[in-house]
Motif scaffolding. Sequence first.
Motif, short mmCIF file in Angstrom:
data_model
loop_
_atom_site.label_atom_id
_atom_site.label_comp_id
_atom_site.label_asym_id
_atom_site.label_seq_id
_atom_site.Cartn_x
_atom_site.Cartn_y
_atom_site.Cartn_z
N SER A 175 0.82 -1.21 0.00
CA SER A 175 0.00 0.00 0.00
C SER A 175 0.86 1.26 0.00
O SER A 175 0.32 2.37 0.03
CB SER A 175 -0.93 0.00 1.22
OG SER A 175 -0.16 -0.03 2.40
N LEU A 176 2.17 1.11 -0.03
CA LEU A 176 3.06 2.28 -0.05
C LEU A 176 2.98 2.99 -1.40
O LEU A 176 2.85 2.34 -2.43
CB LEU A 176 4.50 1.84 0.18
CG LEU A 176 4.84 1.28 1.56
CD1 LEU A 176 6.25 0.73 1.57
CD2 LEU A 176 4.68 2.35 2.61
N PRO A 177 3.09 4.31 -1.38
CA PRO A 177 3.14 5.02 -2.66
C PRO A 177 4.47 4.76 -3.36
O PRO A 177 5.46 4.41 -2.71
CB PRO A 177 3.00 6.49 -2.26
CG PRO A 177 3.42 6.55 -0.84
CD PRO A 177 3.11 5.22 -0.23
N PRO A 178 4.52 4.89 -4.68
CA PRO A 178 5.78 4.67 -5.40
C PRO A 178 6.90 5.54 -4.85
O PRO A 178 6.71 6.72 -4.54
CB PRO A 178 5.44 5.06 -6.84
CG PRO A 178 3.95 4.93 -6.92
CD PRO A 178 3.43 5.25 -5.55
N GLY A 179 8.06 4.96 -4.68
CA GLY A 179 9.22 5.69 -4.20
C GLY A 179 9.31 5.83 -2.69
O GLY A 179 10.25 6.43 -2.18
N ALA A 180 8.35 5.30 -1.95
CA ALA A 180 8.35 5.45 -0.49
C ALA A 180 9.37 4.53 0.18
O ALA A 180 9.77 4.77 1.31
CB ALA A 180 6.97 5.18 0.09
N ALA A 181 9.77 3.48 -0.51
CA ALA A 181 10.76 2.55 0.05
C ALA A 181 11.62 2.03 -1.08
O ALA A 181 11.17 1.88 -2.22
CB ALA A 181 10.05 1.39 0.75
N THR A 182 12.87 1.74 -0.76
CA THR A 182 13.78 1.17 -1.76
C THR A 182 13.55 -0.34 -1.84
O THR A 182 12.90 -0.93 -0.97
CB THR A 182 15.24 1.44 -1.38
OG1 THR A 182 15.54 0.72 -0.16
CG2 THR A 182 15.51 2.93 -1.19
N GLY A 183 14.10 -0.94 -2.86
CA GLY A 183 13.99 -2.39 -3.01
C GLY A 183 14.62 -3.13 -1.84
O GLY A 183 14.08 -4.14 -1.37
N SER A 184 15.75 -2.65 -1.35
CA SER A 184 16.39 -3.33 -0.22
C SER A 184 15.57 -3.17 1.07
O SER A 184 15.53 -4.07 1.89
CB SER A 184 17.82 -2.86 -0.02
OG SER A 184 17.91 -1.47 -0.06
N GLU A 185 14.88 -2.03 1.24
CA GLU A 185 14.01 -1.88 2.41
C GLU A 185 12.83 -2.84 2.33
O GLU A 185 12.47 -3.48 3.33
CB GLU A 185 13.49 -0.44 2.50
CG GLU A 185 14.52 0.57 2.94
CD GLU A 185 14.01 2.00 2.87
OE1 GLU A 185 14.43 2.80 3.73
OE2 GLU A 185 13.20 2.32 1.98
N LEU A 186 12.23 -2.95 1.16
CA LEU A 186 11.13 -3.90 0.98
C LEU A 186 11.59 -5.33 1.24
O LEU A 186 10.90 -6.11 1.89
CB LEU A 186 10.54 -3.77 -0.42
CG LEU A 186 9.77 -2.48 -0.72
CD1 LEU A 186 9.41 -2.41 -2.19
CD2 LEU A 186 8.54 -2.37 0.15
N ALA A 187 12.77 -5.67 0.74
CA ALA A 187 13.31 -7.02 0.95
C ALA A 187 13.54 -7.28 2.44
O ALA A 187 13.26 -8.38 2.94
CB ALA A 187 14.61 -7.20 0.17
N ALA A 188 14.01 -6.28 3.16
CA ALA A 188 14.22 -6.43 4.61
C ALA A 188 12.89 -6.63 5.33
O ALA A 188 12.80 -7.44 6.26
CB ALA A 188 14.96 -5.21 5.17
N TRP A 189 11.84 -5.93 4.92
CA TRP A 189 10.53 -6.10 5.54
C TRP A 189 9.99 -7.51 5.28
O TRP A 189 9.41 -8.13 6.16
CB TRP A 189 9.55 -5.06 5.02
CG TRP A 189 9.87 -3.66 5.48
CD1 TRP A 189 10.61 -3.29 6.56
CD2 TRP A 189 9.47 -2.45 4.85
NE1 TRP A 189 10.69 -1.93 6.64
CE2 TRP A 189 10.00 -1.38 5.61
CE3 TRP A 189 8.72 -2.15 3.72
CZ2 TRP A 189 9.79 -0.06 5.27
CZ3 TRP A 189 8.52 -0.83 3.39
CH2 TRP A 189 9.05 0.21 4.16
N ILE A 190 10.20 -7.99 4.07
CA ILE A 190 9.74 -9.35 3.73
C ILE A 190 10.50 -10.38 4.56
O ILE A 190 9.90 -11.31 5.12
CB ILE A 190 9.92 -9.62 2.22
CG1 ILE A 190 8.95 -8.74 1.43
CG2 ILE A 190 9.70 -11.10 1.90
CD1 ILE A 190 9.25 -8.70 -0.06
#
Length: 109
Positions: free
Chosen positions: A22-37
């Motif tokens: 649900s984050l808007p585009p550009g709100a998180a980097t790919g590495s941040e998303l990977a860390a959340w996962i």
Amino acid sequence: MRWKRDLGVGRLTSERIYLVTSLPPGAATGSELAAWIRGQWLIENQLHQVRDRTFREDASKVRTRHLPRVMAGLRNPVIGVHRQDGHTNIAAALRRTASTACGPSPPSD
């Protein structure tokens, strides 16, 4: 995109992974998303898998009203206490606790 090797034949293949957020585009980097996962899978592996395998939560006959949530609420602190004591195998820690808590009583005078 991630790469994986088929150990049976040694072939390297690529796989495209999609993530819905649900984050808007550009709100998180790919590495941040990977860390959340990875963090979500850590929770899944440390808590839910223990509840499913050790306590056999999925096979429980408790299915009505608030009882499933109450039982999960009772199991979570038990898992947490054993984790705080440094145990990584909760099933073994439960067996050890049961054997010391339910052992023979000392003779009374």
